[in-house]
Design an enzyme around this catalytic site. Structure first.
Site, PDB file in Angstrom:
ATOM      1  N   ARG A 182       0.848  -1.193   0.000  1.00 23.31           N
ATOM      2  CA  ARG A 182       0.000   0.000   0.000  1.00 23.31           C
ATOM      3  C   ARG A 182       0.885   1.244   0.000  1.00 23.31           C
ATOM      4  O   ARG A 182       1.107   1.871   1.030  1.00 23.31           O
ATOM      5  CB  ARG A 182      -0.930  -0.011   1.213  1.00 23.31           C
ATOM      6  CG  ARG A 182      -1.886  -1.191   1.211  1.00 23.31           C
ATOM      7  CD  ARG A 182      -2.705  -1.229   2.495  1.00 23.31           C
ATOM      8  NE  ARG A 182      -3.613  -2.382   2.508  1.00 23.31           N
ATOM      9  CZ  ARG A 182      -4.386  -2.698   3.549  1.00 23.31           C
ATOM     10  NH1 ARG A 182      -4.338  -1.964   4.661  1.00 23.31           N
ATOM     11  NH2 ARG A 182      -5.176  -3.738   3.492  1.00 23.31           N
ATOM     12  N   ASP A 231       2.304   4.980  -0.327  1.00 27.38           N
ATOM     13  CA  ASP A 231       1.735   6.252   0.108  1.00 27.38           C
ATOM     14  C   ASP A 231       1.546   7.215  -1.050  1.00 27.38           C
ATOM     15  O   ASP A 231       2.024   6.989  -2.162  1.00 27.38           O
ATOM     16  CB  ASP A 231       2.670   6.919   1.131  1.00 27.38           C
ATOM     17  CG  ASP A 231       2.627   6.257   2.487  1.00 27.38           C
ATOM     18  OD1 ASP A 231       1.656   5.527   2.759  1.00 27.38           O
ATOM     19  OD2 ASP A 231       3.564   6.472   3.272  1.00 27.38           O
ATOM     20  N   ARG A 261      11.120   6.029   4.280  1.00 25.35           N
ATOM     21  CA  ARG A 261      11.324   7.475   4.159  1.00 25.35           C
ATOM     22  C   ARG A 261      11.913   8.062   5.437  1.00 25.35           C
ATOM     23  O   ARG A 261      12.719   8.990   5.392  1.00 25.35           O
ATOM     24  CB  ARG A 261      10.010   8.150   3.801  1.00 25.35           C
ATOM     25  CG  ARG A 261       9.566   7.884   2.358  1.00 25.35           C
ATOM     26  CD  ARG A 261       8.131   8.314   2.124  1.00 25.35           C
ATOM     27  NE  ARG A 261       7.941   9.713   2.433  1.00 25.35           N
ATOM     28  CZ  ARG A 261       6.724  10.285   2.487  1.00 25.35           C
ATOM     29  NH1 ARG A 261       5.630   9.559   2.263  1.00 25.35           N
ATOM     30  NH2 ARG A 261       6.608  11.566   2.771  1.00 25.35           N
TER      31      ARG A 261
END
Length: 250
Positions: free
Chosen positions: A51, A53, A199
């Protein structure tokens, strides 16, 4: 009989609010489901392996779906791509799989790549596809820092506050930093990740690379298990879901 299909997909994440379907929002899953419905003549659910972002890209996303009207597999990629236009989503490969295959739950690993461009001038062609930084980066220091994160750890420090994972404990199998001309690339593999973990790690590695922190700082903030000690979170621009691994794949 229905036909279960495994799709290999790439997409530019910039126009989308991530992978997962959301009411009133453009998403990659919704784009694929519209294309599949146009092909099959009825609603189709597309299940993705990861999934991603908002703004995150993919060169090797995997998904599965079921068509109620079976069709020759060799024609399905072209058919789906026809219905996907003009969305920046492409089905690279389609293969028929049995009922036991699930794009997300059958996956044994996922590989991500983060691309950083080191230059003072702003980006023109690659804007939104690469993270630009004006700083010179020490790749050796970044790799030394990255080594502290290998293996199984409590990654609370690198976990987004909105993360819904049951546990902050994850295992990073690889985390490598290397230079290609004026680009720095960070690659990682793991079975699964926390929300924005890659990230968050990338942003902290950049702090080490630009000399704001020593490599040992990475171990300190990991062990702190405190989100507030993490460096700035890297933007979505440079992140790519590169590959999803399954048992039996070559």
């Amino acid at each position: 009989m229905s036909q279960r299909l495994r799709l290999l997909i790439e997409y530019d994440g910039r126009p989308y609010n991530g992978w997962q379907r959301q009411d009133g929002q453009p998403t990659v899953q919704a784009a694929l489901e519209r294309a599949a419905e146009a092909l099959d003549g009825q609603p189709v659910v597309v299940q993705g392996a990861g999934r991603t972002d908002t703004g995150v890209h993919a060169t090797g996303q995997v998904a599965h779906l079921e068509l109620q009207t079976p069709r020759p597999v060799r024609k399905l990629a072209d058919a789906l791509n026809h219905h996907l236009r003009p969305d920046p989503v492409a089905v690279l490969k389609v293969e028929e799989v049995d009922e036991s295959f699930h794009a997300r739950f059958s996956a044994t690993g996922r590989a991500y790549r983060y691309i950083i461009q080191t230059r003072r001038a702003h980006l023109t062609f690659d804007r939104g596809l690469i993270w630009r930084t004006p700083f010179k980066l020490d790749v050796a220091a970044m790799q030394e820092a990255a080594n502290h994160l290998l293996g199984q750890h409590d990654f609370t420090t690198f976990r987004d506050t909105a993360c819904q994972a049951k546990s902050p404990v994850k295992t990073l199998d690889t985390l490598e930093v290397f230079r290609l001309a004026d680009r720095i690339e960070i690659t990682t593999t793991a079975r699964s990740y926390l929300h924005r973990q890659v990230r968050s790690i990338t942003g902290s590695l950049l702090e080490v690379g630009r000399g704001m922190q020593k490599p040992g700082w990475m171990k300190e903030i990991l062990e702190a298990r405190d989100r507030t000690t993490c460096g700035p979170v890297a933007p979505a621009d440079g992140l790519y879901l590169e590959r999803v691994m399954y048992d039996g794949d070559g």
